[in-house]
Write an enzyme that holds these catalytic residues in place. Structure first.
Site, mmCIF file in Angstrom:
data_model
loop_
_atom_site.group_PDB
_atom_site.id
_atom_site.type_symbol
_atom_site.label_atom_id
_atom_site.label_comp_id
_atom_site.label_asym_id
_atom_site.label_seq_id
_atom_site.Cartn_x
_atom_site.Cartn_y
_atom_site.Cartn_z
ATOM 1 N N ASP A 201 -9.329 4.655 0.926
ATOM 2 C CA ASP A 201 -8.981 3.267 0.664
ATOM 3 C C ASP A 201 -9.310 2.885 -0.787
ATOM 4 O O ASP A 201 -10.432 3.142 -1.251
ATOM 5 C CB ASP A 201 -9.801 2.393 1.631
ATOM 6 N N GLU A 265 -5.244 6.062 -1.805
ATOM 7 C CA GLU A 265 -4.474 4.827 -1.965
ATOM 8 C C GLU A 265 -4.658 4.344 -3.403
ATOM 9 O O GLU A 265 -5.756 3.978 -3.814
ATOM 10 C CB GLU A 265 -4.968 3.728 -1.011
HETATM 11 C C1 NOJ Z 1 -6.447 -1.466 1.284
HETATM 12 C C2 NOJ Z 1 -6.148 -1.459 2.741
HETATM 13 O O1 NOJ Z 1 -4.964 -0.754 2.959
HETATM 14 C C3 NOJ Z 1 -6.085 -2.892 3.180
HETATM 15 O O2 NOJ Z 1 -5.610 -3.029 4.491
HETATM 16 C C4 NOJ Z 1 -7.458 -3.486 3.035
HETATM 17 O O3 NOJ Z 1 -7.412 -4.854 3.344
HETATM 18 C C5 NOJ Z 1 -7.983 -3.317 1.607
HETATM 19 N N1 NOJ Z 1 -7.753 -2.005 1.103
HETATM 20 C C6 NOJ Z 1 -9.451 -3.568 1.549
HETATM 21 O O4 NOJ Z 1 -10.132 -2.521 2.192
#
Ligand code: NOJ
Length: 535
Positions: A201, A265
């Site tokens: 993440d 990500e």
């Molecule tokens: C990215 C995640 O995909 C999202 O769903 C989340 O709210 C944020 N990061 C914070 O962790």
């Protein structure tokens, strides 16, 4: 290609666990629900699943505000369920990735609770604290991705703590070696449990500018999230020190044998060179999400340009990732295709035939659209905070429609699911599995063809010349893909071979003797005979 890994030849399927299948009738999807659908996933032909966060969370952000990195959230099941899931996936040859959330913890995590006690608490430096600006106010202009300042004031200790997301999600201090050591343990724990890798993440936010310099205001040509944020996050994302952390993680996962995957990500990265940098020299991430592609317009020239740019910098053996939907974005059948079945199939064909790993989001395979969620049913804190300016992410997180009727096969008929179920009678797995010309059948057949065709699994990508509204590309030496992104009928000359897949199914198997006729919004995969068309 030698040393080809499972995640290069196969496809990954993202499961938002809370919405996939509810085994105990409480209206919330769970691990036993996932287990009950493994045969379906095996049949679909997926190589790996990525589970959205499953560890204990305060659920301000549904799993992304972790309270305990070592235990399963009781709403989703138990560690015994997880062990069973690993065993059952292994029987079916499916790999499991879990979501790792290293940028922040919940403010209810024991580390943060301890950090609150005082400036000299043992865990204070696990988080990012700063004094008010001289004269008062937050230490910098940094805004939270979810609206408002990224700093919250803690009156008892007269300091601000940083949170790039909700105030309930405190950013960890990755300059502290203790934090790094904590995550080494966490990574090793889950590798020991049998996971095959991690979706990480917002990894590119881990390191922030040490001087807390102000981010500049965004200008107009920025990507979607940067516009929302209103500033260019140059001091809060993609800092150079990140690479050392990635190389370190890579060593940890590699110690557990080949095929262990780090899928990052890359939030707010739209520049392909910046994206490519996270692959390192094959020693950082194996895969990094391509948000420029995901947020592109559904137009041949935009998509082709983006793919060409990606191919130019993420060169083999580095490997791109192609995604149309996820739990943060509107689903591609709504966003790209506006529920037009022809466009949905063109989107699926594209995602599944480019060089790289397709990551499908649960429901993509049936063309699942966004579901309207009324303001009083919102579950996403971001939607609640920003509604009606931004209606939030719930519309893309609603329960999987397994069948029609109350509960849609997701939960028991008399249970109110945690989010409303969309129009299940219109699209559901059961009906599509029975139908001979359904999106599900189409997706399954494209995946099956991909799984047995070396050109599509590992063959090089090459754009082919084509009229502007058609995107044509060659994979490997013999497999060509033609997609008509227009409402016009278009005929291409010089195409000889056999149609292997077509969004208009009746045309599969047809022999092309030098001419390919494309209907509006029509895509085909052709096994070429002779030289690729050059027009
Ligand atoms: C990215 C995640 O995909 C999202 O769903 C989340 O709210 C944020 N990061 C914070 O962790």
């Amino acid at each position: 290609m030698s040393n080809t890994q499972w995640w290069q030849t196969g496809i990954i399927y993202q499961i938002y666990v809370r919405s996939f299948c509810d085994s105990n009738g409480d209206g919330i999807g769970d691990l036993q629900g996932v287990i009950s659908k493994l045969d379906y996933l095996k049949d679909l032909g997926v190589a790996g699943i990525w589970l959205s966060p499953i560890t204990v969370s305060a659920n301000a952000d549904w799993g992304y505000d972790v309270v305990d990195y070592y235990s399963i959230d009781p709403h989703l099941g138990s560690m015994a369920d997880f062990d069973q899931l690993i065993a059952e996936t292994a029987k079916r040859g499916i790999k499991v990735l879990i979501d790792m959330v290293p940028n922040h913890t919940s403010i209810h995590h024991p580390w943060f609770q301890s950090a609150l006690i005082g400036r000299d608490s043992e865990y204070r430096d696990y988080y990012i604290w700063a004094d008010p600006k001289p004269g008062g106010g937050p230490p910098s202009n940094w805004r939270s991705m979810f609206g408002g300042s990224a700093w919250s004031y803690h009156r008892p200790t007269h300091q601000y703590f940083l949170h790039n997301f909700l105030p309930e999600q405190a950013d960890l201090n990755w300059r502290n070696p203790m934090v790094k050591a904590e995550f080494d343990r966490i990574f090793k724990f889950w590798l020991g449990k049998g996971v095959c890798g991690f979706r990480i993440d917002v990894f590119n936010m881990l390191i922030k500018d040490q001087l807390f310099r102000d981010n500049p205001e965004a200008n107009n040509d920025e990507g979607y999230e940067v516009k929302l944020l209103g500033q260019e996050p140059i001091y809060t994302t993609s800092r150079p020190e990140l690479h050392r952390i990635l190389r370190h993680w890579r060593q940890i996962v590699d110690k557990n044998g080949p095929g262990r995957l780090l899928l990052g990500e890359t939030t707010m990265v739209y520049d392909m060179h910046q994206l490519a940098a996270f692959y390192g020299t094959h020693n950082e991430l194996e895969l990094a999400f391509n948000f420029a592609f995901l947020q592109s317009k559904f137009r041949a020239r935009d998509l082709r340009r983006l793919v060409e740019e990606t191919e130019a910098v993420i060169k083999s053996p580095d490997w791109p990732v192609w995604t149309g939907s996820n739990h943060d974005q509107p689903r591609f059948p709504s966003r790209w295709a506006r529920a037009d079945e022809r466009k949905i199939r063109c989107g699926l064909l594209m995602l599944l035939t480019l060089r790289g790993t397709p990551v499908l989001y649960y429901g993509d395979e049936i063309g699942m659209e966004d579901t309207l969620v009324m303001p009083w049913r919102l579950q996403d804190s971001v939607g609640k905070r920003l509604w009606p300016l931004y209606t939030g992410r719930d519309k893309a997180r609603t329960p999987m429609p397994w069948q029609s009727g109350p509960g849609a096969g997701f939960t028991s008929p008399d249970t109110k699911p945690w989010l409303p179920i969309g129009w299940a009678a219109h699209r559901n797995v059961e009906a599509q599995a029975a139908g001979s010309d359904s999106t599900l059948r189409f997706t399954r057949d494209v995946i099956a063809y991909r799984n047995q065709t070396a050109d599509l699994q590992t063959g090089a990508y090459q754009s082919l010349p084509s009229p502007g509204r058609v995107w044509a590309y060659l994979r490997g030496s013999k497999t060509a893909v033609f997609i008509n992104f227009s409402n016009l009928k278009i005929t291409l000359d010089g195409v000889a071979g056999q149609v292997q897949l077509s969004t208009i199914r009746g045309e599969e198997g047809a022999q092309l003797l030098g001419e390919l006729k494309l209907a509006p919004w029509h895509g085909v995969v052709v096994h070429l005979e002779g030289r690729p068309p050059s027009y």
